[in-house]
Design a protein around this motif. Structure first.
Motif, mmCIF file in Angstrom:
data_model
loop_
_atom_site.group_PDB
_atom_site.id
_atom_site.type_symbol
_atom_site.label_atom_id
_atom_site.label_comp_id
_atom_site.label_asym_id
_atom_site.label_seq_id
_atom_site.Cartn_x
_atom_site.Cartn_y
_atom_site.Cartn_z
ATOM 1 N N VAL A 323 0.413 -1.617 -0.392
ATOM 2 C CA VAL A 323 0.067 -0.363 0.317
ATOM 3 C C VAL A 323 0.883 1.193 -0.044
ATOM 4 O O VAL A 323 1.365 1.329 0.619
ATOM 5 C CB VAL A 323 -1.376 0.446 0.954
ATOM 6 N N LEU A 324 0.487 1.924 -1.040
ATOM 7 C CA LEU A 324 1.714 3.270 -1.310
ATOM 8 C C LEU A 324 0.994 4.790 -1.152
ATOM 9 O O LEU A 324 -0.035 4.466 -1.793
ATOM 10 C CB LEU A 324 2.382 3.179 -2.946
ATOM 11 N N GLY A 325 1.226 5.578 -0.334
ATOM 12 C CA GLY A 325 0.601 6.947 0.017
ATOM 13 C C GLY A 325 0.966 7.878 -1.024
ATOM 14 O O GLY A 325 1.818 7.779 -1.965
ATOM 15 N N ALA A 326 -0.193 8.531 -1.178
ATOM 16 C CA ALA A 326 0.033 10.208 -1.837
ATOM 17 C C ALA A 326 1.067 10.164 -2.025
ATOM 18 O O ALA A 326 1.792 11.049 -0.489
ATOM 19 C CB ALA A 326 -0.832 10.285 -2.201
ATOM 20 N N GLY A 327 2.560 10.841 -2.822
ATOM 21 C CA GLY A 327 3.597 11.268 -2.900
ATOM 22 C C GLY A 327 4.277 10.456 -1.979
ATOM 23 O O GLY A 327 5.711 11.078 -2.145
ATOM 24 N N ASP A 328 4.716 9.439 -2.514
ATOM 25 C CA ASP A 328 5.317 8.227 -1.651
ATOM 26 C C ASP A 328 6.404 8.501 -2.452
ATOM 27 O O ASP A 328 5.932 8.701 -4.256
ATOM 28 C CB ASP A 328 4.511 7.082 -1.743
ATOM 29 N N LEU A 329 7.504 8.539 -2.933
ATOM 30 C CA LEU A 329 8.959 8.318 -3.983
ATOM 31 C C LEU A 329 8.996 6.689 -3.901
ATOM 32 O O LEU A 329 8.927 5.909 -3.103
ATOM 33 C CB LEU A 329 10.458 9.089 -2.769
ATOM 34 N N VAL A 330 9.168 6.525 -5.513
ATOM 35 C CA VAL A 330 9.400 5.345 -5.463
ATOM 36 C C VAL A 330 10.722 5.129 -6.212
ATOM 37 O O VAL A 330 10.936 5.594 -7.974
ATOM 38 C CB VAL A 330 8.181 4.967 -6.488
ATOM 39 N N LEU A 331 11.840 4.466 -6.165
ATOM 40 C CA LEU A 331 12.975 4.245 -6.756
ATOM 41 C C LEU A 331 12.785 2.891 -7.861
ATOM 42 O O LEU A 331 12.079 1.623 -7.432
ATOM 43 C CB LEU A 331 14.214 3.890 -6.042
ATOM 44 N N LEU A 332 13.383 3.213 -9.374
ATOM 45 C CA LEU A 332 12.990 2.448 -10.185
ATOM 46 C C LEU A 332 14.307 1.081 -9.412
ATOM 47 O O LEU A 332 15.894 1.838 -10.192
ATOM 48 C CB LEU A 332 13.378 3.304 -11.868
ATOM 49 N N GLY A 333 14.115 -0.068 -9.872
ATOM 50 C CA GLY A 333 15.268 -0.793 -9.972
ATOM 51 C C GLY A 333 15.616 -1.950 -10.745
ATOM 52 O O GLY A 333 15.125 -2.368 -11.025
ATOM 53 N N LEU A 334 16.137 -1.323 -11.688
ATOM 54 C CA LEU A 334 16.306 -1.524 -13.055
ATOM 55 C C LEU A 334 17.222 -2.970 -13.251
ATOM 56 O O LEU A 334 16.834 -3.886 -13.519
ATOM 57 C CB LEU A 334 16.863 -0.373 -13.787
ATOM 58 N N GLN A 335 18.160 -2.890 -12.592
ATOM 59 C CA GLN A 335 18.947 -4.287 -12.451
ATOM 60 C C GLN A 335 18.277 -4.896 -11.488
ATOM 61 O O GLN A 335 18.270 -6.243 -12.351
ATOM 62 C CB GLN A 335 20.459 -3.696 -12.129
ATOM 63 N N GLY A 336 17.143 -4.871 -10.626
ATOM 64 C CA GLY A 336 16.693 -5.892 -10.086
ATOM 65 C C GLY A 336 16.060 -6.214 -11.009
ATOM 66 O O GLY A 336 15.171 -7.578 -10.904
ATOM 67 N N ALA A 337 14.959 -5.453 -11.509
ATOM 68 C CA ALA A 337 13.908 -5.311 -12.006
ATOM 69 C C ALA A 337 14.663 -6.589 -13.535
ATOM 70 O O ALA A 337 14.112 -7.809 -14.306
ATOM 71 C CB ALA A 337 13.335 -4.243 -13.360
ATOM 72 N N ASN A 338 15.644 -6.575 -14.070
ATOM 73 C CA ASN A 338 16.361 -7.475 -15.705
ATOM 74 C C ASN A 338 17.465 -8.621 -14.908
ATOM 75 O O ASN A 338 16.750 -9.477 -15.548
ATOM 76 C CB ASN A 338 17.861 -6.612 -15.295
ATOM 77 N N SER A 339 17.019 -8.323 -13.479
ATOM 78 C CA SER A 339 17.433 -10.077 -12.664
ATOM 79 C C SER A 339 16.119 -10.632 -12.235
ATOM 80 O O SER A 339 16.317 -11.771 -11.507
ATOM 81 C CB SER A 339 18.368 -9.424 -11.879
ATOM 82 N N ASP A 340 14.736 -10.082 -12.487
ATOM 83 C CA ASP A 340 13.386 -10.742 -11.837
ATOM 84 C C ASP A 340 13.490 -12.301 -12.234
ATOM 85 O O ASP A 340 12.979 -12.932 -13.728
ATOM 86 C CB ASP A 340 11.954 -10.248 -11.989
ATOM 87 N N PRO A 341 13.014 -13.415 -11.381
ATOM 88 C CA PRO A 341 13.774 -15.032 -11.738
ATOM 89 C C PRO A 341 11.820 -15.103 -12.393
ATOM 90 O O PRO A 341 11.956 -16.104 -13.248
ATOM 91 C CB PRO A 341 13.808 -15.814 -10.427
ATOM 92 N N ARG A 342 11.050 -14.260 -12.969
ATOM 93 C CA ARG A 342 9.748 -14.239 -12.997
ATOM 94 C C ARG A 342 9.519 -14.248 -14.615
ATOM 95 O O ARG A 342 9.011 -14.855 -14.918
ATOM 96 C CB ARG A 342 9.347 -13.994 -12.575
ATOM 97 N N VAL A 343 11.139 -13.657 -14.505
ATOM 98 C CA VAL A 343 11.178 -13.536 -16.591
ATOM 99 C C VAL A 343 12.315 -14.135 -16.909
ATOM 100 O O VAL A 343 12.659 -13.290 -18.137
ATOM 101 C CB VAL A 343 11.114 -11.828 -16.449
ATOM 102 N N ARG A 344 12.783 -14.467 -15.632
ATOM 103 C CA ARG A 344 14.394 -14.933 -16.362
ATOM 104 C C ARG A 344 14.143 -16.670 -15.985
ATOM 105 O O ARG A 344 14.894 -17.122 -14.939
ATOM 106 C CB ARG A 344 15.406 -14.244 -15.675
#
Length: 428
Positions: A323-344
């Motif tokens: 649950v994210l609140g309004a105005g929360d900061l979301v960091l983009l984990g580019l390397q983490g997504a690249n290594s996501d086992p669900r797409v690897r």
């Protein structure tokens, strides 16, 4: 936000919520040493303990969310209405001090293209794309080869070199400075300032001031004496897009920062892979077919930009079970997504011709194609010149002795010492 620690100042305790009434381990400091030393293992551990959206703490205990899931990151970058690039939305600004070291990266007043949204962003992105697209790829490669040969000439007779400090850290900024219209003597100062900003440490704020001054001086010079360079083209076409001179100045600074250090690390990380992986041994002895494969594998496995800031939620929402609140900061984990086992599946490398990685971003705010093409030409040329000019290239230290930059955003080597058979300079 739905997580807190005692240093957050909002008294919600040490646990975090998953939206279902359960508790989970507390937030993770983004500046921990493991982000530098063993990110792959760390991302696996974070997934196991937190899922695909991880609560993290930035410098000073400031909370944010790090998105590691490929699908979740695709959702964030595909929905600019819900996950906005407008940093003024951040609910943490009241607690951010004026000397916060991440202000050069996460700024409330972001006058560059990074802070624009909607039609305004499209206009400025189009202006930048047109200015970069006018760079002829063959001429770009020629400039990159010339600067690369000059740098190799300085070390080729010695038989040893640091391919980061003496080569990769200098080449992209020299090429980009030339394309933008800088005088060559400005190169060393630009390199130092860019490194200080992107490392996010105590020198970052002063480095940003230096870079702003240098950009303002360049823009003023190009306004007075236009030339055949990117900045002159930006200034010439800016009125058609209602872009001001000040906005051009900020955009040039962003273009240099985003263009230089990732390209430096792309060169360094690719050479590191080729020097330590037997699959690429043939390329070190005259072959070139594997250079593109090594570069693409780095974008999947050892991406120069590991994490990026960021997006801000425009309303309360759910993402990856959080649950994210309004105005929360979301960091983009580019390397983490690249290594996501669900797409690897089965740990597959997904390299070769597969370009579905997040290393250049995704969505409306992805890196424009002309800029990606420029970075690829500079990096590939830089690698090929090294392999052409330095015979019998080998690491001069054990691979385990190499260290990485202390940055949560970028993943690059501090040094890459090599030895080789001395050769004469070409004197180009």
């Amino acid at each position: 936000m739905d997580f807190a620690t005692s240093e957050n100042g909002n008294g919600n305790g040490n646990a975090i919520g998953d939206g279902e009434g359960h508790s989970a381990p507390g937030p993770v400091p983004v500046f921990g040493a493991r982000f530098r030393t063993e990110p792959a293992a760390l991302y696996r551990e974070l997934r196991r303990e937190h899922g695909e959206v991880v609560p993290v703490l930035l410098d000073g205990g400031v909370p944010a969310w790090l998105v590691l899931g490929y699908r979740e990151l695709h959702q964030v970058t595909s929905d600019p209405e819900l996950f906005s690039r407008n940093s003024a939305l951040w609910n943490q600004w009241p607690r951010i001090p004026d000397d916060w070291p991440l202000l050069p990266v996460i700024s409330r007043d972001q006058p560059s293209i990074l802070g624009t949204v909607g039609e305004r962003h499209r206009q400025r992105a189009t202006l930048i794309g047109e200015a970069m697209e006018a760079v002829d790829p063959l001429e770009l490669r020629g400039h990159a080869e010339r600067f690369a040969d000059e740098l190799i000439d300085a070390v080729c007779g010695v038989g040893a070199a640091d391919l980061v400090a003496q080569y990769a850290a200098l080449l992209p900024v020299r090429v980009l400075a030339f394309l933008f219209g800088f005088r060559e003597e400005h190169g060393p100062g630009l390199v130092a300032a860019l490194n200080d900003i992107l490392d996010g440490q105590e020198r970052a704020v002063a480095a940003e001031r230096y870079l702003r001054t240098a950009m303002a001086r360049l823009v003023a010079e190009r306004r007075e004496r236009p030339g055949d360079d990117v900045v002159s083209r930006l200034l010439a076409h800016a009125p058609a897009y209602e872009v001001t001179v000040e906005e051009v100045t900020h955009d040039v600074m962003v273009m240099l920062a985003i263009g230089h250090q990732p390209a430096t690390d792309w060169i360094g990380n690719s050479l590191h892979l080729m020097l330590t992986d037997d699959r690429f041994a043939a390329s070190l002895f005259g072959g070139r077919s594997s250079v593109a494969e090594a570069m693409n594998e780095v974008l999947w496995e050892d991406s120069p930009i590991q994490n990026a800031a960021g997006r801000w939620t425009t309303r309360d929402t759910r993402l990856g079970g959080r649950v994210l609140g309004a105005g929360d900061l979301v960091l983009l984990g580019l390397q983490g997504a690249n290594s996501d086992p669900r797409v690897r599946a089965d740990g597959s490398a997904l390299t070769g011709g597969n370009n579905a990685h997040f290393s250049f971003g995704h969505g409306a705010h992805r890196c424009p194609f002309p800029a990606r093409e420029t970075a690829e030409v500079i990096a590939r040329t830089g690698i090929e010149v090294v392999l052409d000019r330095l015979p019998d290239l080998d690491l001069a230290v054990p691979a385990t002795a190499l260290t990485r930059r202390a940055s949560p955003w970028l993943r690059g080597l501090v040094e890459l010492p090599v030895r080789f058979t001395p050769t004469p300079a070409r004197g180009t």
